[in-house]
Design an enzyme around this catalytic site. Structure first.
Site, short mmCIF file in Angstrom:
data_model
loop_
_atom_site.label_atom_id
_atom_site.label_comp_id
_atom_site.label_asym_id
_atom_site.label_seq_id
_atom_site.Cartn_x
_atom_site.Cartn_y
_atom_site.Cartn_z
N LYS A 109 2.27 3.31 -1.26
CA LYS A 109 3.67 3.08 -0.90
C LYS A 109 4.61 3.81 -1.85
CE LYS A 109 2.51 -1.17 1.22
NZ LYS A 109 2.71 -2.56 1.46
N ASN A 110 4.11 4.85 -2.47
CA ASN A 110 4.88 5.58 -3.45
C ASN A 110 5.58 6.78 -2.79
OD1 ASN A 110 5.13 7.94 -5.30
ND2 ASN A 110 4.58 6.42 -6.82
#
Lengths: 317, 392
Positions: A109-110
């Protein structure tokens, strides 16, 4: 490269770095929210500052950026520097895809990781399309709703191509059968999804969304009221069905007797009061969806003007 | 103030606020084992409550939260090095958090101002200002470099989100904006706006989406100067992000998302393109589909009282959207409060899920939520700007 803390050799002890003096951080006299950096982190960032300031775009610098990214995967400055180095070295970007994939397992989720991935894929061009789509599929295995992965997939299809297989793939994710394209009908599809799992909000919203730019079709398509009625006969408290019916009525839909009877049955006392069907539905919603009771009371009060406007819009069309 | 369930004889305690209960009779209807709706004969607002136990035992622990924030203000533990790059954002959560808790006296105002200003990027001259870079604030020392005298020029890595945080902090501690010339921020911010109206956060290249449109809007609003962005283009981009279900995605075509919806609605409000309290007005004349948006947002409140960011997920920014629309009386505040308290940490602060350790982000949103729920002792919160605008 896995930075297992026990195996890590301090940079100051690595011969290939002996010619470099790390540059310490200067946080000023009275820093706010200072972070208690570990030795390893502080040392790594000290060397990063040194090569960055010297603009050294070498293999050892590339390796160092990987170490820094492992400490703080959100560090966009280091990611950017890494891209400059990759270009300067004319590095094989397929290796880079491997690097990102390895990181993705713990950083799915970066934002920086996904931006970097897009940068690499764009450089590789259309030949990368297949692999990118496969990559997102791997993410979906553990996290079917990963927002970044869906955006990436959308970007790949728009920029690198591949729409033909996409509908089939989405279908595969939503249910096991794959529809024959010639029998494709989005409304029937949505209705089927609703009937399979009426408690899933998404199918209801999708059905409603199909008519977004076409209110007359929404009101005229009998399948909408039918699916509401079908669901309500087995699940009298289905908020989504009631809400959709309310929506229809607000837009000028004229219910048949079967529908009127079904709704009246939900709130027996309404029969005596000869209430408007939309008013009855609001009353039922106040009871079966108590969390939003104030909203449903407000909808009930606004009904008069809602229906007027809905009928007016129909006439305009 | 006691009722008995006519089915199982359980005693039910009713909570209500601001109503004279002698003025009307209550008719109770039982709909399930936990939830009950009570309709009043003539009152507009029914009483709502949960039959669960323990609600009255839990309180918002302001003192503990202040201690948590003070600890962060003085030193963050080493696991936070993984968020080093957004240190200024962590500072914003901490300092703005203290302001909301009405405990800003815990910070050294001068030290904060000096530290924040030291993170500003300055063009050396007019030529540099016009070289296409953005001159805002750096998020941390990790992206701020002082060039050595070796002739190598280092690009500035100032970032739009950091700039928002910097200005928000300065505003919070009451810094006089007329003391400094922030025009270079606005002049160079234009370089970050994309042809489609979205914003890139850093000129060296990054993802573009609604978050940064919001940052640009707040920056413009705090500096009271809109010359740094093309509002019309920004508006068109925002509108293109509204999904078929009424919510907004982060980029056009993406699934509706609580955070994105907040960015969209707050930006439009700041730009003056939608009025406040939309729900009470004639909604058909608005540029966004308000009824659909309202319905989507309200449905985000889950059974446990918390707000989901998307159907079947979690977040809290949706509460902010409802406030901007003028719909916060449609929220079940009792259940929301109860949910938030389950995330209140014994160490102070709030966690993402009950039982986890607190973090600055969820703590901040917990404080803002309680401020919006009008918890005693908290300062009011400006939802669009993301800070308390109570002056010191």
């Amino acid at each position: 490269m896995d930075s297992d803390e026990d195996d890590r050799i301090p940079l100051s002890q690595r011969p290939e770095w002996s010619d470099v003096t790390p540059v310490p951080q200067d946080d000023g006299p009275n820093p706010v929210v200072p972070i208690s950096y570990s030795k390893e982190f502080a040392e790594t960032m000290g060397y990063v500052r040194a090569v960055y300031l010297a603009d050294e775009r070498s293999h050892r610098a590339l390796q160092l950026t990987a170490e820094a990214i492992h400490f703080n995967a959100g560090n966009y400055t280091v990611w950017q520097f890494r891209r400059l180095i990759l270009e300067a070295l004319n590095a094989d970007l397929h290796d880079e895809l491997e690097f990102v994939e390895h990181l993705a397992s713990k950083n799915s989720k970066n934002y920086q990781l996904w931006h970097h991935r897009r940068w690499v894929a764009e450089k590789l061009g259309t030949e990368a399309a297949g692999r990118e789509l496969e990559f997102t599929k791997k993410i979906f295995v553990n996290d079917a709703k990963n927002y970044h992965a869906w955006s990436h997939r959308q970007w790949v299809l728009q920029t690198l191509g591949g729409w033909e297989d996409e509908l089939a793939y989405c279908d595969e994710l939503l249910e096991d059968d794959i529809f024959n394209n010639s029998a494709w009908n989005q409304v029937s599809y949505a209705v089927k999804a609703i009937l399979t799992k009426p408690e899933n909000e998404s199918s209801w919203r999708y059905l409603r969304g199909l008519y977004k730019n076409s209110m007359p079709s929404f009101v005229m398509d009998r399948r909408v009221s039918t699916v509401c009625l079908t669901v309500l006969t087995t699940k009298a408290n289905c908020v989504f069905a009631l809400s959709l019916l309310l929506d229809l009525l607000s837009n000028g839909f004229e219910p048949n007797q079967e529908l009127k009877n079904a709704v009246e049955a939900l709130l027996p006392e309404s029969r005596d009061q000869d209430s408007d069907m939309a008013v009855t539905i609001c009353s039922v919603l106040e009871i079966v969806d108590p969390m939003r009771v104030n909203y449903w009371r407000w909808r009930k009060k606004s009904l008069h003007s809602e229906v007027e406007e809905g009928v007016r819009n129909l006439r305009v069309h | 103030n006691e009722l008995r369930c006519s089915f199982c004889q359980t005693t039910i305690i009713v909570y209500h606020s601001g109503w004279d209960r002698h003025r009307f009779q209550a008719n109770a209807t039982i709909v399930g084992s936990k939830k009950l709706a009570i309709m009043s004969d003539d009152g507009d607002l029914p009483w709502r409550f949960s039959a669960d136990q323990g609600l009255e035992d839990q309180l918002f622990d302001r003192d503990r939260h202040i201690r948590y924030l003070e600890m962060n203000y003085h030193l963050l533990p080493s696991p936070y090095e993984g968020q080093e790059i957004i240190r200024l954002t962590l500072a914003y959560f901490t300092i703005s958090g203290l302001h909301i808790l009405d405990a800003l006296d815990r910070v050294d105002r001068e030290a904060v101002i000096n530290w924040v200003l030291s993170l500003q990027a300055h063009p050396k001259n007019e030529a540099e200002l016009n070289n296409g870079q953005f001159y805002g604030f750096h998020g941390s020392r990790s992206s701020q470099f002082k060039s050595l005298d070796n002739g190598v020029s280092v690009p500035n890595n100032s970032h739009l989100a950091s700039t928002y945080c910097a200005l928000a902090i300065l505003k919070t501690v009451g810094y006089d904006f007329s003391l400094i010339d922030f025009s270079s921020i606005l002049k160079s911010m234009k370089n970050l706006q994309q042809p489609d109206g979205s914003f890139m956060p850093i000129h060296t290249g990054a993802e573009t989406d609604l978050r940064f449109v919001y940052c640009a809007a707040v920056i413009s609003s705090l500096l009271d100067d809109w010359s740094g962005m093309d509002k019309e283009k920004a508006k068109n981009y925002i509108l293109s992000c509204q999904s078929y279900d009424g919510g907004f995605g982060l980029i056009p075509g993406q699934e509706s998302h609580g955070g994105a919806t907040y960015c969209a609605v707050a930006s439009l409000r700041l730009m003056g393109l939608i009025e406040d309290d939309l729900v009470s007005r004639c909604t058909s004349s608005s540029i966004i589909d308000v009824p659909l948006l309202l319905d989507w947002c309200l449905q985000r409140q889950a059974d446990d009282g918390g707000f989901q960011g998307r159907p079947n997920k979690i977040s809290d920014t949706v509460g902010g959207v409802l406030r901007i629309l003028g719909a916060n009386n449609f929220i079940d505040e009792i259940t929301l409060r109860k949910f938030l308290l389950t995330c209140q940490s014994e160490y102070g602060g709030f966690s993402k899920f009950p039982g986890q350790l607190p973090d600055p982000y969820h703590s901040y949103y917990g404080f803002t939520a309680f401020s919006m729920l009008q918890e005693t002792g908290l300062n009011s919160f400006n939802v669009e700007l993301g800070i308390s605008t109570v002056t010191l």
